[in-house]
Design a protein around this motif. Structure first.
Motif, mmCIF file in Angstrom:
data_model
loop_
_atom_site.group_PDB
_atom_site.id
_atom_site.type_symbol
_atom_site.label_atom_id
_atom_site.label_comp_id
_atom_site.label_asym_id
_atom_site.label_seq_id
_atom_site.Cartn_x
_atom_site.Cartn_y
_atom_site.Cartn_z
ATOM 1 N N THR A 103 0.851 -1.315 0.066
ATOM 2 C CA THR A 103 0.058 -0.118 0.052
ATOM 3 C C THR A 103 0.751 1.278 0.041
ATOM 4 O O THR A 103 1.429 1.672 0.905
ATOM 5 N N PRO A 104 1.161 2.047 -1.148
ATOM 6 C CA PRO A 104 1.878 3.185 -1.147
ATOM 7 C C PRO A 104 1.402 4.122 -0.015
ATOM 8 O O PRO A 104 0.368 4.298 0.329
ATOM 9 N N PRO A 156 2.465 -0.579 -7.560
ATOM 10 C CA PRO A 156 1.818 0.040 -6.391
ATOM 11 C C PRO A 156 0.778 -0.803 -5.896
ATOM 12 O O PRO A 156 -0.402 -0.191 -5.847
ATOM 13 N N HIS A 157 0.771 -2.029 -5.488
ATOM 14 C CA HIS A 157 -0.289 -2.649 -5.248
ATOM 15 C C HIS A 157 0.267 -4.185 -4.447
ATOM 16 O O HIS A 157 1.320 -4.305 -4.306
ATOM 17 N N ILE A 206 -6.331 0.453 -3.142
ATOM 18 C CA ILE A 206 -5.857 -0.945 -2.678
ATOM 19 C C ILE A 206 -6.612 -1.438 -1.391
ATOM 20 O O ILE A 206 -6.944 -2.761 -1.651
ATOM 21 N N ILE A 207 -6.584 -0.905 -0.422
ATOM 22 C CA ILE A 207 -7.283 -1.394 0.645
ATOM 23 C C ILE A 207 -8.674 -1.786 0.385
ATOM 24 O O ILE A 207 -9.181 -2.959 0.862
ATOM 25 N N THR A 219 -10.125 -2.683 -2.353
ATOM 26 C CA THR A 219 -9.994 -4.120 -3.328
ATOM 27 C C THR A 219 -9.762 -5.206 -2.654
ATOM 28 O O THR A 219 -10.257 -6.310 -2.773
ATOM 29 N N ASN A 220 -8.664 -4.937 -1.749
ATOM 30 C CA ASN A 220 -8.170 -6.163 -0.893
ATOM 31 C C ASN A 220 -9.375 -6.590 0.033
ATOM 32 O O ASN A 220 -9.678 -7.542 0.384
ATOM 33 N N LEU A 221 -10.014 -5.734 0.710
ATOM 34 C CA LEU A 221 -11.164 -6.076 1.605
ATOM 35 C C LEU A 221 -12.499 -6.672 0.858
ATOM 36 O O LEU A 221 -13.104 -7.529 1.457
ATOM 37 N N TYR A 222 -12.537 -6.367 -0.512
ATOM 38 C CA TYR A 222 -13.419 -6.981 -1.413
ATOM 39 C C TYR A 222 -13.389 -8.385 -1.506
ATOM 40 O O TYR A 222 -13.900 -9.250 -1.005
ATOM 41 N N TYR A 223 -11.972 -8.839 -1.676
ATOM 42 C CA TYR A 223 -11.583 -10.133 -1.885
ATOM 43 C C TYR A 223 -11.533 -10.938 -0.381
ATOM 44 O O TYR A 223 -11.803 -12.016 -0.320
#
Length: 312
Positions: free
Chosen positions: A19-20, A177-178, A276-277, A279-283
């Motif tokens: 996470t940049p 950046p991911h 990024i946060i 989209t990661n929370l979605y998964y």
């Protein structure tokens, strides 16, 4: 074993930065991520175990639920372990072949998840609108055949993405950046003409999502029309209550997927770490809700889950 073994690229071609601007907080970010990951895996493996163990659950509807769970476990293990390596051990390097493999499996799992949701909508439509023919129309063999056809469709749709990228020259700027290798993230690393890559990725995302959403909307539109023809208010409530779990999963799945897809292409004004946060929370969060939604709403499954969890 790598599906895309690209020996002509540098062995340490890319670096996933996590996470940049929040690198100092990676350990803290990893704590809720780890909790969600473990809870999601335990809950979904419990669902698979109970459905496999109980003969009374060997029905098409639970076969579909098992397929849904498998797609989400596949997405989990494609994304989260690498993210945890970044957060915990600062292991950011990844080969181009590894990046292409991760991207391929993530996108195949995502579109297969959508395919299973369409099949579940069809199953639900037949169960409500034509219950007398349900046993002959919806069989385990037919569901398995639809699953095979859907998986072949999804693989054929996604396969050109890594194949097209494998022909691209990549620039000296090899920092992504991911926390994962996304199609558009890799496209942006290329020094060549990326017009075809960008257009293909966008068209496939929109075609699959719009086609699947149209089929789901059609099935639920016919379902609602059939329910409203019944004069009994009690029948209305019972029919709609059985649909809330399916609708809830779909409402969580598609908006989040579209947000991630559109943001990568047109969301330059959105903070990268926020994207990024989210989209990661979605998964992470979506698979966690399967045991809750389906376990709580389905009496038969709820009783079997209670039977096994009370033993622990």
């Amino acid at each position: 074993m790598s599906v895309f073994n690209l020996t002509h690229f540098d062995a340490s071609a890319f670096f996933l930065m996590g996470t940049p601007d929040l690198e100092a907080a990676h350990v803290w970010i990893s704590i809720p991520f780890s909790i969600f990951y473990i809870m999601g895996l335990l809950g979904n493996f419990m669902l698979l175990y109970v459905i496999g163990k109980e003969q009374t659950l060997h029905k098409p509807v639970y076969l579909l639920l098992s397929m849904l769970v498998l797609t989400e476990i596949g997405t989990y293990i494609s994304i989260i372990p690498k993210a945890m390596c970044i957060f915990w051990f600062n292991l950011k390097g990844i080969t181009v072949g590894g990046c292409l493999n991760q991207m391929f499996f993530i996108h195949v799992a995502s579109v297969t998840h959508s395919t299973v949701l369409v099949t579940m909508a069809f199953d639900h439509f037949v169960a409500i609108c034509n219950p007398l023919r349900y046993a002959t129309v919806i069989t385990s063999a037919r569901i398995a055949k639809l699953a095979r056809v859907g998986l072949i469709r999804d693989v054929l749709f996604i396969l050109p993405m890594p194949l097209l990228l494998s022909r691209q020259p990549f620039c000296a700027n090899n920092i992504i950046p991911h926390t994962r290798c996304d199609h558009m993230a890799m496209v942006k690393m290329s020094c060549g003409d990326i017009t075809v890559n960008r257009m293909y990725g966008l068209v496939i995302a929109l075609v699959i999502v719009m086609l699947d959403l149209t089929l789901i909307a059609l099935s639920y539109g016919l379902f609602i029309r059939a329910v409203l023809r019944v004069s009994s208010k009690k029948a209305h409530q019972k029919s709609f209550s059985t649909s809330t779990d399916h609708i809830g999963v779909k409402k969580m799945s598609y908006p989040s997927f579209l947000f991630s897809t559109v943001t990568y292409r047109f969301g330059q004004g959105i903070d990268p770490h926020l994207h990024i946060i989210l989209t990661n929370l979605y998964y992470l969060l979506l698979p966690m809700f399967n045991p809750i939604i389906y376990g709580a709403k389905t009496f038969e499954l709820r009783e079997k889950l209670r039977k096994y969890t009370c033993r622990i």
